[in-house]
Write a protein that holds these residues in place. Structure first.
Motif, PDB file in Angstrom:
ATOM      1  N   THR A   1      36.745  76.820 -50.020  1.00 58.52           N
ATOM      2  CA  THR A   1      37.647  75.995 -49.325  1.00 58.52           C
ATOM      3  C   THR A   1      36.581  74.899 -48.748  1.00 58.52           C
ATOM      4  O   THR A   1      35.640  74.613 -48.755  1.00 58.52           O
ATOM      5  N   ARG A   2      37.413  73.602 -48.708  1.00 60.64           N
ATOM      6  CA  ARG A   2      36.965  72.541 -48.081  1.00 60.64           C
ATOM      7  C   ARG A   2      36.271  72.723 -46.725  1.00 60.64           C
ATOM      8  O   ARG A   2      35.020  72.257 -46.452  1.00 60.64           O
ATOM      9  N   ALA A   3      37.050  73.382 -45.794  1.00 64.19           N
ATOM     10  CA  ALA A   3      36.569  73.778 -44.646  1.00 64.19           C
ATOM     11  C   ALA A   3      35.104  74.514 -44.560  1.00 64.19           C
ATOM     12  O   ALA A   3      34.342  74.084 -43.818  1.00 64.19           O
ATOM     13  N   GLU A   4      34.722  75.352 -45.572  1.00 62.07           N
ATOM     14  CA  GLU A   4      33.658  75.940 -45.549  1.00 62.07           C
ATOM     15  C   GLU A   4      32.658  75.056 -46.174  1.00 62.07           C
ATOM     16  O   GLU A   4      31.602  75.097 -45.786  1.00 62.07           O
ATOM     17  N   GLY A   5      32.734  74.157 -47.138  1.00 62.50           N
ATOM     18  CA  GLY A   5      32.191  73.063 -47.619  1.00 62.50           C
ATOM     19  C   GLY A   5      31.561  72.246 -46.395  1.00 62.50           C
ATOM     20  O   GLY A   5      30.298  71.933 -46.318  1.00 62.50           O
ATOM     21  N   LEU A   6      32.559  71.863 -45.480  1.00 57.88           N
ATOM     22  CA  LEU A   6      31.845  70.982 -44.604  1.00 57.88           C
ATOM     23  C   LEU A   6      31.228  71.825 -43.512  1.00 57.88           C
ATOM     24  O   LEU A   6      30.306  71.167 -42.812  1.00 57.88           O
ATOM     25  N   ARG A   7      31.400  73.064 -43.136  1.00 59.04           N
ATOM     26  CA  ARG A   7      30.904  74.003 -42.296  1.00 59.04           C
ATOM     27  C   ARG A   7      29.383  73.892 -42.705  1.00 59.04           C
ATOM     28  O   ARG A   7      28.353  73.748 -42.132  1.00 59.04           O
ATOM     29  N   ARG A   8      29.224  74.414 -44.030  1.00 58.69           N
ATOM     30  CA  ARG A   8      27.918  74.323 -44.750  1.00 58.69           C
ATOM     31  C   ARG A   8      27.251  72.986 -44.774  1.00 58.69           C
ATOM     32  O   ARG A   8      25.899  72.986 -44.234  1.00 58.69           O
ATOM     33  N   LEU A   9      27.740  72.054 -44.710  1.00 58.45           N
ATOM     34  CA  LEU A   9      27.319  70.614 -44.883  1.00 58.45           C
ATOM     35  C   LEU A   9      26.547  70.583 -43.513  1.00 58.45           C
ATOM     36  O   LEU A   9      25.487  69.949 -43.372  1.00 58.45           O
ATOM     37  N   ALA A  10      27.298  70.489 -42.250  1.00 57.52           N
ATOM     38  CA  ALA A  10      26.918  70.467 -40.914  1.00 57.52           C
ATOM     39  C   ALA A  10      25.862  71.382 -40.518  1.00 57.52           C
ATOM     40  O   ALA A  10      25.006  70.909 -39.698  1.00 57.52           O
ATOM     41  N   ASP A  11      25.992  72.579 -41.003  1.00 54.92           N
ATOM     42  CA  ASP A  11      24.894  73.688 -40.858  1.00 54.92           C
ATOM     43  C   ASP A  11      23.621  73.305 -41.309  1.00 54.92           C
ATOM     44  O   ASP A  11      22.540  73.446 -40.839  1.00 54.92           O
ATOM     45  N   PHE A  12      23.551  72.726 -42.473  1.00 52.72           N
ATOM     46  CA  PHE A  12      22.306  72.334 -43.289  1.00 52.72           C
ATOM     47  C   PHE A  12      21.852  71.094 -42.788  1.00 52.72           C
ATOM     48  O   PHE A  12      20.530  70.712 -43.087  1.00 52.72           O
ATOM     49  N   ALA A  13      22.632  70.221 -41.945  1.00 53.74           N
ATOM     50  CA  ALA A  13      22.250  68.911 -41.744  1.00 53.74           C
ATOM     51  C   ALA A  13      20.828  68.835 -40.894  1.00 53.74           C
ATOM     52  O   ALA A  13      19.911  67.979 -41.284  1.00 53.74           O
ATOM     53  N   PRO A  14      20.436  69.733 -40.030  1.00 49.51           N
ATOM     54  CA  PRO A  14      19.052  69.686 -39.506  1.00 49.51           C
ATOM     55  C   PRO A  14      17.889  69.741 -40.347  1.00 49.51           C
ATOM     56  O   PRO A  14      16.725  69.366 -40.283  1.00 49.51           O
ATOM     57  N   ALA A  15      18.325  70.388 -41.711  1.00 51.44           N
ATOM     58  CA  ALA A  15      17.064  70.617 -42.634  1.00 51.44           C
ATOM     59  C   ALA A  15      17.194  69.746 -43.613  1.00 51.44           C
ATOM     60  O   ALA A  15      16.340  69.889 -44.533  1.00 51.44           O
ATOM     61  N   MET A  16      17.961  68.839 -43.514  1.00 50.22           N
ATOM     62  CA  MET A  16      17.946  67.610 -44.752  1.00 50.22           C
ATOM     63  C   MET A  16      16.695  66.895 -44.768  1.00 50.22           C
ATOM     64  O   MET A  16      16.450  65.923 -45.868  1.00 50.22           O
ATOM     65  N   GLY A  17      15.792  66.947 -43.774  1.00 54.36           N
ATOM     66  CA  GLY A  17      14.704  66.282 -43.807  1.00 54.36           C
ATOM     67  C   GLY A  17      13.579  66.730 -44.234  1.00 54.36           C
ATOM     68  O   GLY A  17      13.409  67.184 -45.218  1.00 54.36           O
ATOM     69  N   ARG A  18      12.648  66.910 -43.275  1.00 47.98           N
ATOM     70  CA  ARG A  18      11.379  67.490 -43.412  1.00 47.98           C
ATOM     71  C   ARG A  18      11.328  68.856 -44.150  1.00 47.98           C
ATOM     72  O   ARG A  18      10.434  69.324 -45.021  1.00 47.98           O
ATOM     73  N   ILE A  19      12.080  69.876 -43.609  1.00 51.91           N
ATOM     74  CA  ILE A  19      12.109  71.039 -44.027  1.00 51.91           C
ATOM     75  C   ILE A  19      12.620  71.128 -45.471  1.00 51.91           C
ATOM     76  O   ILE A  19      12.010  71.755 -46.433  1.00 51.91           O
ATOM     77  N   TYR A  20      13.669  70.259 -46.125  1.00 53.20           N
ATOM     78  CA  TYR A  20      14.023  70.006 -47.492  1.00 53.20           C
ATOM     79  C   TYR A  20      12.966  69.428 -48.142  1.00 53.20           C
ATOM     80  O   TYR A  20      12.569  70.020 -49.246  1.00 53.20           O
TER      81      TYR A  20
END
Length: 432
Positions: free
Chosen positions: A33-52
């Motif tokens: 679902t799009r809702a699940e995709g958006l949830r994962r997108l928001a949850d991963f946002a803090p890791a999109m920088g140095r961690i990634y």
């Protein structure tokens, strides 16, 4: 090419306020679902920088995926869009910190554009895969080696573990995909197209461009003279010591030498423009499952709405139940959201994958045009092209508007990625 139109996007959820790392659960059940995709997108946002940036290449196993986003099945079908993914990354981090994550989003766009400009590469893959299948009927030894590889019974521990993970979960870490493909081609000596087909039959994010061109790159066909060779030390390091296949791999492999001439890059496709006054049948395919935020589908007089699942078109061999389920659930979710957004109270048809089905459905509904977001080179494109004679006979027009993201980026995919990469800041200024 028609003038670009801005893409209207729904706001993604805000990154987690507590700044916690994303849930490491591999989530083997993937809600489509799009809702699940958006949830994962928001949850991963803090890791999109140095961690990634520092940890993205580590395949720490199916129970520890906190270093990667697990967004690919959603971006593959545009349950979430590339624009949304990049916007969230740049909202949570500086451009330099989020650079690697943003580049990975653009890699998929680049592959799609590259193949769009050279459709003969996809046709050759499909034709030569049929030749490889024919060889299996006569070459018992090859058939046995293929069966062992697909069953994860080669005796090479990491390869066998990845084969099992792929077939059980529908997912592999990107670095593992590279190692797996290299071992398949250079250590096991199997035809690369059969490996690409194995991936397409099982990967929830299986994509005609990324998958085909990724396998070609590993084999040394995409960038001539440069192949990717899996090395035991590299696997040991980036799996955190889980595997050490020392002495089991061909680490001196040369690029494959196939008699192939790549045609020069052609012209990008033109975006179709629907007629806002004609009764319209809207078709939803796996290529775009966010129609409610597609600006070219606003305000059309709806006469019919349908979904067209076609997982079996990925391969002439059996496609996994997980892929078929994800496709169907994603289409159902897309239809439900579009229905709600447009106030559509009519039925949502499911089109059979048979000749003339598209024309018959739209004609019976009284439509004068069929509108569907543009389908790039691949199996969906093949089906739509095959329907054109029946559509002409029925007096129907097939209109395929192209999202502004693709209109902007695809024409730049004429050479290698590094030239394309230089233009990413320009793309971002234009698209965000």
């Amino acid at each position: 090419m028609p003038a670009a139109q801005p893409e209207r996007a729904l706001e993604a959820p805000e990154p987690r306020a507590d700044g916690a790392a994303p849930n490491p659960d591999p989530q083997r059940v993937w809600p489509a679902t799009r809702a699940e995709g958006l949830r994962r997108l928001a949850d991963f946002a803090p890791a999109m920088g140095r961690i990634y940036k520092t940890r993205r290449n580590y395949d720490l196993g199916p129970d520890n995926r906190a270093n990667v986003s697990l967004l690919s099945p959603y971006t593959r079908r545009r349950l979430i869009t590339e624009r949304e993914a990049v916007s969230v990354a740049l909202s949570a981090h500086s451009a330099s910190s989020a650079e690697k994550f943003v580049q990975e989003v653009f890699w998929r766009t680049y592959w799609k554009g590259w193949l769009e400009l050279r459709p003969s590469v996809w046709r050759a893959y499909r034709d030569e895969l049929s030749d490889d299948r024919a060889r299996l009927a006569d070459d018992r030894a090859l058939r046995k080696r293929l069966e062992k590889a697909e069953a994860g019974a080669t005796g090479i521990d990491p390869f066998d573990a990845w084969a099992a993970e792929l077939t059980e979960t529908g997912y592999l870490h990107n670095h593992a995909r590279m190692w797996f493909a290299s071992i398949w081609v250079f250590t096991l000596g199997l035809p690369w197209r059969l490996g690409a087909d194995f991936f397409l039959r099982h990967l929830l994010d299986g994509d005609p461009a990324s998958n085909t061109l990724g396998w070609r790159w590993v084999a040394g066909l995409q960038t001539r003279g440069k192949n990717y060779v899996a090395a035991a030390w590299n696997i040991e390091k980036f799996t955190g010591g889980r595997f050490d296949p020392s002495g089991q791999l061909n680490e001196r492999a040369r690029p494959l030498a196939e008699d192939e001439r790549l045609s020069a890059a052609g012209e990008p496709p033109l975006s179709g423009r629907p007629d806002a006054d004609r009764p319209t049948a809207v078709l939803i395919t796996e290529e775009d499952c966010a129609l409610e935020i597609h600006p070219d589908l606003e305000g059309l007089p709806l006469a019919a709405l349908a979904v067209a699942p076609m997982p079996a078109r990925r391969s002439d061999a059996e496609v996994s139940d997980a892929v078929a389920r994800f496709d169907r659930e994603a289409l159902d979710d897309a239809a439900a959201r579009f229905t709600e957004a447009r106030g559509w109270s009519g039925p949502v048809a499911t089109l059979e994958d048979s000749p003339g089905a598209l024309a018959a459905w739209a004609r019976d509904a009284g439509a004068e045009q069929i509108v569907t977001p543009y389908a790039p080179i691949g199996w969906v494109r093949e089906r739509l092209d095959a329907e054109r004679p029946a559509l002409r006979d029925a007096g129907l027009t097939l209109i395929e508007p192209i999202r502004v993201w693709d209109q902007t980026c695809w024409p730049a995919a004429t050479a290698g990625f590094f030239k394309f990469k230089e233009r990413i800041p320009e793309f971002i200024r234009s698209l965000l």
